[in-house]
Scaffold this motif. Structure first.
Motif, PDB file in Angstrom:
ATOM      1  N   SER A 155       0.831  -1.194   0.000  1.00 39.09           N
ATOM      2  CA  SER A 155       0.000   0.000   0.000  1.00 39.09           C
ATOM      3  C   SER A 155       0.867   1.247   0.000  1.00 39.09           C
ATOM      4  O   SER A 155       2.082   1.183   0.197  1.00 39.09           O
ATOM      5  CB  SER A 155      -0.928   0.004   1.229  1.00 39.09           C
ATOM      6  OG  SER A 155      -0.157  -0.030   2.423  1.00 39.09           O
ATOM      7  N   CYS A 197      -6.223   2.579  -0.508  1.00 43.34           N
ATOM      8  CA  CYS A 197      -5.501   1.794   0.508  1.00 43.34           C
ATOM      9  C   CYS A 197      -6.071   2.091   1.889  1.00 43.34           C
ATOM     10  O   CYS A 197      -6.209   1.192   2.725  1.00 43.34           O
ATOM     11  CB  CYS A 197      -4.012   2.129   0.467  1.00 43.34           C
ATOM     12  SG  CYS A 197      -3.188   1.683  -1.069  1.00 43.34           S
ATOM     13  N   LYS A 203      -7.895  -0.939   3.764  1.00 41.77           N
ATOM     14  CA  LYS A 203      -7.398  -1.420   5.059  1.00 41.77           C
ATOM     15  C   LYS A 203      -8.553  -1.567   6.045  1.00 41.77           C
ATOM     16  O   LYS A 203      -8.641  -2.562   6.777  1.00 41.77           O
ATOM     17  CB  LYS A 203      -6.342  -0.461   5.603  1.00 41.77           C
ATOM     18  CG  LYS A 203      -5.695  -0.905   6.920  1.00 41.77           C
ATOM     19  CD  LYS A 203      -4.596   0.070   7.333  1.00 41.77           C
ATOM     20  CE  LYS A 203      -3.812  -0.427   8.546  1.00 41.77           C
ATOM     21  NZ  LYS A 203      -4.606  -0.473   9.773  1.00 41.77           N
ATOM     22  N   HIS A 252       2.739  -5.152   6.531  1.00 48.06           N
ATOM     23  CA  HIS A 252       2.525  -4.082   5.551  1.00 48.06           C
ATOM     24  C   HIS A 252       3.805  -3.862   4.746  1.00 48.06           C
ATOM     25  O   HIS A 252       4.891  -3.734   5.306  1.00 48.06           O
ATOM     26  CB  HIS A 252       2.089  -2.799   6.257  1.00 48.06           C
ATOM     27  CG  HIS A 252       0.764  -2.934   6.924  1.00 48.06           C
ATOM     28  ND1 HIS A 252      -0.429  -2.837   6.240  1.00 48.06           N
ATOM     29  CD2 HIS A 252       0.440  -3.199   8.217  1.00 48.06           C
ATOM     30  CE1 HIS A 252      -1.433  -3.016   7.077  1.00 48.06           C
ATOM     31  NE2 HIS A 252      -0.938  -3.243   8.279  1.00 48.06           N
ATOM     32  N   GLU A 262       1.804  -1.094  12.663  1.00 42.33           N
ATOM     33  CA  GLU A 262       0.365  -0.887  12.495  1.00 42.33           C
ATOM     34  C   GLU A 262      -0.060   0.455  13.081  1.00 42.33           C
ATOM     35  O   GLU A 262      -0.850   1.194  12.468  1.00 42.33           O
ATOM     36  CB  GLU A 262      -0.398  -2.019  13.193  1.00 42.33           C
ATOM     37  CG  GLU A 262      -1.878  -2.071  12.859  1.00 42.33           C
ATOM     38  CD  GLU A 262      -2.154  -2.735  11.524  1.00 42.33           C
ATOM     39  OE1 GLU A 262      -3.100  -2.296  10.846  1.00 42.33           O
ATOM     40  OE2 GLU A 262      -1.427  -3.674  11.160  1.00 42.33           O
ATOM     41  N   LEU A 284       1.205   3.313  10.795  1.00 45.85           N
ATOM     42  CA  LEU A 284       0.487   3.370   9.524  1.00 45.85           C
ATOM     43  C   LEU A 284      -0.884   4.022   9.706  1.00 45.85           C
ATOM     44  O   LEU A 284      -1.295   4.867   8.906  1.00 45.85           O
ATOM     45  CB  LEU A 284       0.335   1.960   8.946  1.00 45.85           C
ATOM     46  CG  LEU A 284      -0.376   1.866   7.586  1.00 45.85           C
ATOM     47  CD1 LEU A 284       0.361   2.673   6.531  1.00 45.85           C
ATOM     48  CD2 LEU A 284      -0.489   0.412   7.151  1.00 45.85           C
TER      49      LEU A 284
END
Length: 237
Positions: A7, A14, A18, A38, A115, A118
């Motif tokens: 992504s 994206c 997600k 990711h 995570e 992001l």
């Protein structure tokens, strides 16, 4: 089972994809046994760090659409994001290089905070007024919010070679796997799902990939020394 997601932080689908995937994963019976990784993908590779422009301007220039068409597209994306419970500013956002963000995400992965970072990068880019492009201090702040050491994050950003190879490796691998756009989901290196598919499609992909996992087949060779939970076998003389 491992799910790898290629992504880009500049990619609105994206952001939406997600959220849809995560809804499917939360309802998946074996979600506790799914590792999500990711991967990096730049929609605008090679773009200079200081080359920042409004999203609407980028859309009209890159895709040859009118300003009205670009704005209508942003309005549609805003509605799609809202349907997933996401905030989305349809006007006033910037577009620029995401290379440094990807480098920082690789650093965050090493620290077990990928995570978190992001999600914060997506929120900052799509929902907040302050631009994340060409603003290292903004990225350092977000790294801190994600639980990363801000001095270490600044050191990564100050060194253009830090994690650059990891980003490029991800992008080469995406090309080898046939990814022509993002988001691109790969389940156990067996199934690929392209685009921000509906939740139902992700749920089906998870179920199918889980059901068709191939157990490891051992080659017969008799017993041999090995290490296990109780320690390592020591040959007896």
């Amino acid at each position: 089972m491992r799910v790898e997601i290629w992504s880009d932080i500049a990619c609105p689908w994206c952001y939406v994809g997600k959220a849809r995937f995560e809804k499917a994963l939360r309802a998946f019976a074996h979600r506790g046994e799914v590792e999500v990784v990711h991967r990096s993908f730049e929609l605008d590779p090679g773009r200079a760090k200081g080359d920042v422009e409004p999203v609407i301007t980028m859309l009209t220039r890159k895709y040859g659409m009118s300003e009205a068409q670009a704005e209508a597209g942003e309005d549609n994306l805003g509605a799609q994001a809202a349907a997933e419970g996401l905030l989305y500013r349809t006007r006033g956002r910037d577009h620029g290089s995401t290379f440094d963000m990807h480098r920082l995400l690789h650093f965050a992965r090493e620290q077990g905070r990928q995570e978190e970072l992001l999600d914060l990068l997506y929120r900052a880019n799509f929902a907040e007024e302050r631009s994340v492009f060409d603003d290292d201090e903004r990225l350092v702040e977000l790294a801190g919010e994600a639980g990363l050491d801000t001095d270490a994050a600044r050191t990564v950003l100050d060194d253009p070679e830090a994690y650059a190879a990891e980003v490029r490796d991800d992008e080469r691998e995406a090309a080898q796997l046939g990814a022509r756009g993002v988001p691109f989901f790969v389940l156990d290196r067996t199934y690929g799902v392209s685009g921000a598919q509906p939740v139902e499609v992700f749920a089906q992909a998870l179920t199918q990939a889980w059901g068709e996992r191939t157990p490891v087949r051992l080659i017969e060779g008799g017993e041999a020394e090995a290490c296990g939970p109780d320690g390592c076998a020591v040959p007896q003389s």
